[in-house]
Design a protein around this motif. Structure first.
Motif, PDB file in Angstrom:
ATOM      1  N   LEU A  32       0.855  -1.179   0.000  1.00  0.00           N
ATOM      2  CA  LEU A  32       0.000   0.000   0.000  1.00  0.00           C
ATOM      3  C   LEU A  32       0.890   1.228   0.000  1.00  0.00           C
ATOM      4  O   LEU A  32       1.785   1.366   0.837  1.00  0.00           O
ATOM      5  N   GLN A  33       0.633   2.130  -0.944  1.00  0.00           N
ATOM      6  CA  GLN A  33       1.410   3.366  -1.044  1.00  0.00           C
ATOM      7  C   GLN A  33       0.475   4.551  -1.090  1.00  0.00           C
ATOM      8  O   GLN A  33      -0.553   4.522  -1.766  1.00  0.00           O
ATOM      9  N   PHE A  34       0.833   5.619  -0.356  1.00  0.00           N
ATOM     10  CA  PHE A  34       0.077   6.865  -0.356  1.00  0.00           C
ATOM     11  C   PHE A  34       0.752   7.853  -1.302  1.00  0.00           C
ATOM     12  O   PHE A  34       1.948   8.141  -1.155  1.00  0.00           O
ATOM     13  N   SER A  35       0.023   8.392  -2.232  1.00  0.00           N
ATOM     14  CA  SER A  35       0.518   9.435  -3.128  1.00  0.00           C
ATOM     15  C   SER A  35       1.895   9.065  -3.654  1.00  0.00           C
ATOM     16  O   SER A  35       2.094   7.949  -4.108  1.00  0.00           O
ATOM     17  N   GLU A  36       2.838   9.983  -3.583  1.00  0.00           N
ATOM     18  CA  GLU A  36       4.183   9.702  -4.086  1.00  0.00           C
ATOM     19  C   GLU A  36       5.155   9.383  -2.955  1.00  0.00           C
ATOM     20  O   GLU A  36       6.370   9.388  -3.158  1.00  0.00           O
ATOM     21  N   VAL A 101      -8.801   4.219   2.958  1.00  0.00           N
ATOM     22  CA  VAL A 101      -7.768   3.358   3.542  1.00  0.00           C
ATOM     23  C   VAL A 101      -8.417   2.197   4.287  1.00  0.00           C
ATOM     24  O   VAL A 101      -7.950   1.052   4.214  1.00  0.00           O
ATOM     25  N   ILE A 102      -9.488   2.467   5.006  1.00  0.00           N
ATOM     26  CA  ILE A 102     -10.201   1.398   5.715  1.00  0.00           C
ATOM     27  C   ILE A 102     -10.718   0.367   4.724  1.00  0.00           C
ATOM     28  O   ILE A 102     -10.554  -0.851   4.923  1.00  0.00           O
ATOM     29  N   GLU A 107     -10.378  -4.971   1.847  1.00  0.00           N
ATOM     30  CA  GLU A 107     -10.541  -5.663   0.570  1.00  0.00           C
ATOM     31  C   GLU A 107      -9.257  -6.284   0.057  1.00  0.00           C
ATOM     32  O   GLU A 107      -9.264  -7.394  -0.500  1.00  0.00           O
ATOM     33  N   TYR A 108      -8.120  -5.599   0.246  1.00  0.00           N
ATOM     34  CA  TYR A 108      -6.872  -6.055  -0.349  1.00  0.00           C
ATOM     35  C   TYR A 108      -5.893  -6.655   0.655  1.00  0.00           C
ATOM     36  O   TYR A 108      -4.951  -7.341   0.246  1.00  0.00           O
TER      37      TYR A 108
END
Length: 249
Positions: A32-36, A101-102, A107-108
């Protein structure tokens, strides 16, 4: 690396990737990655119970070493749920600002516990009864870093009021290994509220590294051999962080 999900929430851009190689290891991994920014969570799909990153390993060690029989924890920032997943028998309450995010964590990454509330972590923490928590964990990031209202004098006073007498607050931060004005200020502010503090740095070849800060009214100390590469650091005196104007008005 294969992109398997991408979405833009009201707060940030979110990516889910899969890869067969991660940090020199072969396997099947989901990220999981947020933005850059850097990867915020990683799971070994062949061994979901395995903890891949050093900072949750070190935070878990501090918790188990400080209060082996702890019962309750409040966590700000869900990520993929690595730390609460490690403690299925303990009571966790988790605040996550981003509802996307929740959804992604469920799901993943298979997060199934019914202990996550959507909303600002500080507001949700304020609703907890006084002296009811053994740990307060802060692992929250936005593009500018950890939100200021989660590192201020006012926040640490709130955290202190919600912790039991032997409880501790532990923060995962990003900063420079030394001479970091921002990290020094957060540590100085933490020390204004808590009698005992500790700082741990994970050395890195990059511009920033993981830094853990802990505060309690009991001594806080980890065993170096069990800190997943983190080493204790002595930080310089800094200024006191106060609430941003938006939280004072």
């Amino acid at each position: 690396m294969q992109l398997i999900h991408h979405t833009v929430s009201p707060h940030q851009e979110l990516f889910v990737y899969e890869t067969y190689r991660l940090y020199g290891q072969n396997g099947r991994f989901r990220l999981l990655q947020f933005s850059e920014t850097a990867v915020q969570g990683a799971m070994d799909l062949n061994r979901p119970e395995r903890i891949l990153f050093e900072y949750p390993q070190a935070m878990i060690h501090l918790m188990e070493h400080h209060l082996p029989e702890f019962r309750s924890a409040f966590m700000i920032g869900l990520g993929i749920g690595t730390i609460p997943r490690h403690f299925p028998a303990n009571t966790f309450k988790i605040a996550e600002l981003d509802e996307e995010v929740i959804r992604i964590s469920r799901e993943y990454f298979g997060y199934t516990a019914d202990n996550v509330a959507a909303g600002d972590g500080r507001n949700l923490l304020a609703a907890e009864p006084p002296a009811s928590l053994d740990f307060i964990l802060v692992d929250a990031f936005n593009p500018a870093g950890t939100p200021r209202h989660l590192t201020s004098l006012e926040f640490f006073r709130l955290a202190d009021s919600r912790l039991a007498s032997k409880g501790a607050v532990i923060l995962n931060l990003a900063g420079k290994e030394s001479n970091d004005r921002h990290i020094n200020a957060i540590h100085t502010t933490l020390a204004r509220v808590f009698k005992h503090t500790a700082a741990y740095v994970l050395p890195s070849s990059g511009r920033q590294c993981n830094i853990l800060l802990a505060g309690s009214h009991m001594p806080v100390a980890g065993r170096p051999s069990q800190m997943a590469g983190f080493r204790e650091a002595v930080l310089e005196e800094g200024h006191c962080v106060r609430d941003p104007r938006s939280w004072r008005d």
